[in-house]
Design an enzyme around this catalytic site. Structure first.
Site, PDB file in Angstrom:
ATOM      1  N   ARG A   1      11.310   5.225   1.872  1.00  5.05           N
ATOM      2  CA  ARG A   1       9.893   4.901   1.688  1.00  5.05           C
ATOM      3  C   ARG A   1       9.568   3.419   1.880  1.00  5.05           C
ATOM      4  O   ARG A   1       8.511   3.084   2.422  1.00  5.05           O
ATOM      5  CB  ARG A   1       9.387   5.371   0.312  1.00  5.05           C
ATOM      6  CG  ARG A   1       7.889   5.120   0.114  1.00  5.05           C
ATOM      7  CD  ARG A   1       7.333   5.899  -1.060  1.00  5.05           C
ATOM      8  NE  ARG A   1       7.856   5.470  -2.326  1.00  5.05           N
ATOM      9  CZ  ARG A   1       7.359   4.452  -3.056  1.00  5.05           C
ATOM     10  NH1 ARG A   1       6.325   3.757  -2.604  1.00  5.05           N
ATOM     11  NH2 ARG A   1       7.890   4.125  -4.196  1.00  5.05           N
TER      12      ARG A   1
ATOM     13  N   TYR B   1     -13.058  -0.069  16.858  1.00  8.82           N
ATOM     14  CA  TYR B   1     -12.653   1.324  16.714  1.00  8.82           C
ATOM     15  C   TYR B   1     -13.347   1.918  15.491  1.00  8.82           C
ATOM     16  O   TYR B   1     -13.516   1.239  14.463  1.00  8.82           O
ATOM     17  CB  TYR B   1     -11.135   1.395  16.583  1.00  8.82           C
ATOM     18  CG  TYR B   1     -10.606   2.735  16.144  1.00  8.82           C
ATOM     19  CD1 TYR B   1     -10.826   3.872  16.909  1.00  8.82           C
ATOM     20  CD2 TYR B   1      -9.892   2.858  14.956  1.00  8.82           C
ATOM     21  CE1 TYR B   1     -10.347   5.109  16.502  1.00  8.82           C
ATOM     22  CE2 TYR B   1      -9.401   4.086  14.548  1.00  8.82           C
ATOM     23  CZ  TYR B   1      -9.645   5.208  15.319  1.00  8.82           C
ATOM     24  OH  TYR B   1      -9.177   6.425  14.915  1.00  8.82           O
TER      25      TYR B   1
END
Length: 377
Positions: A24, A78
């Site tokens: 992780r 975006y």
């Protein structure tokens, strides 16, 4: 590079625990090798891969900004970036001001005492505008701002913004990977900043998995070859479209007629990139009919893959802005965005030629309403 498909790693207690431990925190051999490769390509001290481009953008901005801070951001970004800045960061007490990234004279008015970041896209989505990168870098250094660029469209093949002091972000889903089979992001920059971004990734969980790291590293191996073919075809297609009687306008900085042509020539080694957008005469119905008549480009969101992808941003990347938001950003409902793949240039041009013939009435008048009943399936 093999795939280290492990979530956790044992260690002997001999002091090497920091090498790999748990996936992780992006601590696997795949993460380390990929980060080194991207840092090498970008010319930065360090890099980090993330679970998506938006994970890269959000984690970087959260690492740089705190409640009460302000950022300058270019117009026409975006759609996901727009949502993040204006709908997610604002409730956290982080404000922003929109500027024209190609008009340095307008930036000082946006500056505040609490401004910390200047955020731009080297080539904007979907209007394919070009930021004045050298001016952004100079302005940021003058006013002690961290300048951040989304370099997804230009790629490090055409532009290495770290040379101008930028923190560099990619949606690695696109050109860096190039095969439309993973979702990924990347951040490259000074080691101390990348460490701060990594802390955000660890907390919020936007870490890329080892198999996707393997696929992204595979994509990097052909990046330069793909981008050269895509940009060459994009220029040829842009010239074809610019001269076509059924086309209203073409947005592509590689064209001499583009208002961004001079900037593109100086920044991108004479290229305009692998993405263009354009307007066909006759509005939304004719735009939809053209997409349906094409045989090579796939009607799909995303970009940067080996296959040509075509879409209408009003229905995909910028749908969340709404009609008013798109209008304010200069994005029409009928705008078409084309990401050029690695197919033969002549094949692509021939396909567009036949598609225009298929949607053009016999009398050549595309505005007579004869195609209004054609819809995308």
């Amino acid at each position: 590079m093999p795939i280290f498909q492990s979530a956790t790693y044992g260690y002997s207690g001999d002091g090497n625990e920091d090498l790999v431990g748990y996936t992780r925190p992006a601590d696997s051999p795949n993460h380390h090798a990929l980060a080194r490769a991207i840092a090498s390509i970008e010319g930065t001290e360090a890099a980090l891969v993330t679970a998506s481009g938006m994970a890269a953008i959000s984690s970087t901005l959260l690492a740089l900004l705190r409640p009460g801070d302000h950022l300058i951001i270019q117009a026409s970004t975006y759609g996901g970036t727009f949502e993040l800045v204006h709908h997610e960061l604002l409730p956290l007490g982080i404000e922003s001001t929109i500027v024209d990234p190609a008009n340095p004279g307008s930036w000082k008015a946006a500056l505040r005492a609490n401004t910390k970041v200047f955020y731009v896209e080297s080539i904007s989505n979907p209007l394919i505008g070009v930021a004045d990168m050298e001016a952004v870098a100079a302005f940021s250094k003058q006013h002690n701002l961290t300048h951040v660029v989304d370099n997804t469209f230009a790629t490090p093949v055409l532009l290495k913004p770290a040379r101008l002091g930028f923190v560099v972000i990619h949606s690695a889903t696109k050109f860096l990977n190039g095969h439309s089979d993973i979702i990924a992001g990347a951040v490259a920059g000074p080691a101390d900043l990348i460490a701060k971004v990594k802390n955000k990734i660890v907390v919020y969980g936007g870490v890329l998995d080892p198999h996707a790291c393997f696929l992204l590293q595979r994509g990097l191996a052909t990046l330069a070859l793909r981008v050269r073919q895509q940009t060459a075809s994009a220029l040829a297609l842009a010239k074809f479209l610019e001269q076509h009687p059924q086309v209203e306008a073409v947005n592509y900085p590689g064209l001499a007629s583009s208002p961004f042509h001079v900037l593109a020539q100086s920044l991108f080694k004479g290229s305009g990139g692998g993405v263009l957008s354009f307007e066909v005469k006759g509005g939304v119905s004719n735009a939809q009919a053209l997409l349906k008549a094409l045989q090579l480009p796939l009607i799909a969101p995303s970009l940067g893959g080996v296959e040509s992808l075509i879409t209408m941003p009003s229905a995909t990347s910028h749908a969340a802005l709404g009609v008013d938001g798109r209008k304010a950003a200069g994005i029409s409902e009928s705008l078409i965005r084309l990401s050029v793949g690695i197919e033969g240039t002549e094949d692509l041009i021939s396909d567009f030629a036949q598609a225009f013939e298929a949607v053009t009435p016999a009398n050549g008048n595309a505005n007579n309403g004869a195609l209004t009943d054609l819809k995308l399936s």
